[in-house]
Write a protein that holds these residues in place. Structure first.
Motif, mmCIF file in Angstrom:
data_model
loop_
_atom_site.group_PDB
_atom_site.id
_atom_site.type_symbol
_atom_site.label_atom_id
_atom_site.label_comp_id
_atom_site.label_asym_id
_atom_site.label_seq_id
_atom_site.Cartn_x
_atom_site.Cartn_y
_atom_site.Cartn_z
ATOM 1 N N ALA A 6 0.828 -1.210 0.000
ATOM 2 C CA ALA A 6 0.000 0.000 0.000
ATOM 3 C C ALA A 6 0.861 1.258 0.000
ATOM 4 O O ALA A 6 1.956 1.277 0.580
ATOM 5 C CB ALA A 6 -0.917 0.002 1.216
ATOM 6 N N THR A 7 0.370 2.295 -0.638
ATOM 7 C CA THR A 7 0.988 3.616 -0.597
ATOM 8 C C THR A 7 -0.021 4.669 -0.136
ATOM 9 O O THR A 7 0.352 5.758 0.263
ATOM 10 C CB THR A 7 1.532 4.038 -1.973
ATOM 11 N N VAL A 56 -10.072 1.594 8.195
ATOM 12 C CA VAL A 56 -8.958 1.938 7.311
ATOM 13 C C VAL A 56 -9.035 1.066 6.062
ATOM 14 O O VAL A 56 -9.171 -0.153 6.162
ATOM 15 C CB VAL A 56 -7.605 1.739 8.015
ATOM 16 N N GLU A 57 -8.947 1.719 4.910
ATOM 17 C CA GLU A 57 -8.993 1.008 3.621
ATOM 18 C C GLU A 57 -7.693 1.309 2.866
ATOM 19 O O GLU A 57 -7.557 2.364 2.259
ATOM 20 C CB GLU A 57 -10.198 1.472 2.817
ATOM 21 N N PRO A 58 -6.698 0.391 2.912
ATOM 22 C CA PRO A 58 -5.460 0.599 2.168
ATOM 23 C C PRO A 58 -5.618 0.189 0.704
ATOM 24 O O PRO A 58 -6.522 -0.568 0.365
ATOM 25 C CB PRO A 58 -4.464 -0.311 2.892
ATOM 26 N N ASP A 59 -4.696 0.656 -0.147
ATOM 27 C CA ASP A 59 -4.748 0.286 -1.565
ATOM 28 C C ASP A 59 -3.821 -0.896 -1.889
ATOM 29 O O ASP A 59 -3.497 -1.129 -3.041
ATOM 30 C CB ASP A 59 -4.442 1.488 -2.462
ATOM 31 N N ALA A 66 3.934 -0.987 9.939
ATOM 32 C CA ALA A 66 3.036 0.113 9.585
ATOM 33 C C ALA A 66 1.698 -0.039 10.299
ATOM 34 O O ALA A 66 1.119 0.950 10.749
ATOM 35 C CB ALA A 66 2.837 0.185 8.075
ATOM 36 N N ILE A 67 1.228 -1.268 10.430
ATOM 37 C CA ILE A 67 -0.030 -1.503 11.157
ATOM 38 C C ILE A 67 0.129 -1.088 12.611
ATOM 39 O O ILE A 67 -0.755 -0.458 13.187
ATOM 40 C CB ILE A 67 -0.458 -2.983 11.040
ATOM 41 N N ALA A 68 1.267 -1.407 13.206
ATOM 42 C CA ALA A 68 1.514 -1.031 14.606
ATOM 43 C C ALA A 68 1.540 0.490 14.760
ATOM 44 O O ALA A 68 0.945 1.037 15.697
ATOM 45 C CB ALA A 68 2.824 -1.649 15.091
ATOM 46 N N ALA A 69 2.215 1.195 13.851
ATOM 47 C CA ALA A 69 2.282 2.658 13.916
ATOM 48 C C ALA A 69 0.900 3.278 13.700
ATOM 49 O O ALA A 69 0.504 4.205 14.415
ATOM 50 C CB ALA A 69 3.274 3.189 12.875
#
Length: 81
Positions: A6-7, A56-59, A66-69
């Protein structure tokens, strides 16, 4: 893992959260600091809005770090509800 990393992420505040311009700006700023490699769109009117939890909807796929942050930042805002 298959697919691409994801970005971009759509972040949807819970319905019980009053999504003021200040909250949206502060949340986006904290997310950019915690996760500088991502772009965030804060969408209070998104269809997937939940009652008490951020959505949250990532691409793409999101690494564990990143999930932890992301979880850490959203938990601070969840505590304010």
């Amino acid at each position: 893992m298959a697919g691409r990393q994801a970005t971009k992420m759509i972040v949807v505040p819970p319905r019980m959260c009053v999504a003021t311009a200040k909250l949206v700006g502060d949340l986006a700023g904290e997310l950019r600091v915690a996760l500088p490699g991502y772009q965030f769109q804060i969408a209070p009117d998104y269809i997937g809005r939940q009652s008490r939890e951020f959505f949250v909807e990532p691409d793409g796929w999101v690494p564990d770090e990143a999930i932890a942050a992301l979880s850490s930042v959203l938990a601070r805002y969840g505590d304010k509800l």
